[in-house]
Design an enzyme around this catalytic site. Sequence first.
Site, PDB file in Angstrom:
ATOM      1  N   HIS A   1     -52.168  25.180  56.074  1.00 48.18           N
ATOM      2  CA  HIS A   1     -53.486  24.820  56.546  1.00 48.18           C
ATOM      3  C   HIS A   1     -54.399  24.542  55.349  1.00 48.18           C
ATOM      4  CE1 HIS A   1     -53.177  26.573  60.900  1.00 48.18           C
ATOM      5  NE2 HIS A   1     -52.175  25.779  60.574  1.00 48.18           N
TER       6      HIS A   1
ATOM      7  N   GLU B   1     -57.287  25.675  54.433  1.00 49.51           N
ATOM      8  CA  GLU B   1     -57.842  26.834  53.745  1.00 49.51           C
ATOM      9  C   GLU B   1     -56.845  27.438  52.773  1.00 49.51           C
ATOM     10  OE1 GLU B   1     -59.138  27.250  58.170  1.00 49.51           O
ATOM     11  OE2 GLU B   1     -57.601  26.197  56.997  1.00 49.51           O
TER      12      GLU B   1
ATOM     13  N   GLY C   1     -52.936  -6.941  77.825  1.00 53.60           N
ATOM     14  CA  GLY C   1     -53.645  -8.111  78.284  1.00 53.60           C
ATOM     15  C   GLY C   1     -54.732  -7.772  79.277  1.00 53.60           C
TER      16      GLY C   1
END
Length: 372
Positions: free
Chosen positions: A52, A54, A299
């Site tokens: 992570h 941190e 489309g």
Amino acid sequence: MSETDRIWMQRALELAARARGRTSPNPMVGAVLVRDNQLVGEGFHAYAGSDHAEVAALREAGAAAAGATLYVSLEPCCHHGRTPPCVEQILQAGVRRVVAACEDPNPAVSGKGIAALRAAGLLVDVGVLAEEAARLNEAFFTHVRTGRPFVTLKVAASLDGKIATRTGDSRWITGESARRRVHELRNQVDAVLVGIGTVLRDDPLLTTRLGIADQRDPIRVIVDNLARLPLRAKVVNRASTAPTILAVSRMAPRTKLEALQQEGIQVIVVESSPRRVSLERLTEALGKRGILSVMIEGGAEINASALREGVVDKVLVFLAPILIGGKSTPTAVGGEGIETLSQALHLRDVRIERFDGDILVEGYIRKADGQA
């Protein structure tokens, strides 16, 4: 909030954004450690399963983390997942103050990480550049709160709203710069979605072609009620790194589905009307597969269906400075249309960007409850 807090949080957000398209199903997070107004460590969550933000910042700071202020773009986690809780490591490092941009909407974390830090005696401030942080992780926030992916509708059209000529010629309405931007978006989203009409007409690859070393291909989702997808279509190509999901109804022939599955195509049978697959049900199914973001590149009819069923969160319209004309030429949104202007869909937070001669109009669908 102080200007100093804003400056350092902006740096944390810039770090987080480096991992666009790489962290799903996790959020993008950046972290900065500052001591005596000097940067001592920084990091970001690079991909799911990696450290992570941190933890990466604490590792870089080392002993200098003691007494420092941690700026993090999302509330630190306090639960065990693939990695240990960040809160524990923040406390062990001796950080004095934590500034978080916003709370994590994940019920396993939401508010608990902040409460744990405060209970341990740390100073904690929340809300610095919160809007910017939430927008950065809009796909993650949407998926956590609703279970479905964040859906962007992308259109390339002429100034009079046409997406092709009367003969179907659509290459290329926009210029090279705008088309490169679309490939950058493909590099960031989990999946791109088109209808079978687009595949039969254009036989697209739907891959990312940026010419960079770390580009990635999104999952390709084809909406195909009766499984008309040709076995020779480019999206069936096993050589591509991009998996293909075919969304069909129960009316699709079993023998054709088996043949496609033998070619590596993943099939999702979606409850649908007699004529079309329900995009609302399809996005729910994609969300259950951990797909956080989808870009529709179809489309007129698939665009109309997506807007009618309310699955679109954001709209990107690339407008080229050309006029095509023609009563029978396809427009960006097909379907039956609305009867009165009061029924028109409105965009909020509209932004405009230029790509050489083309113009990008970007905005969020204003929902009935006023939220995107």
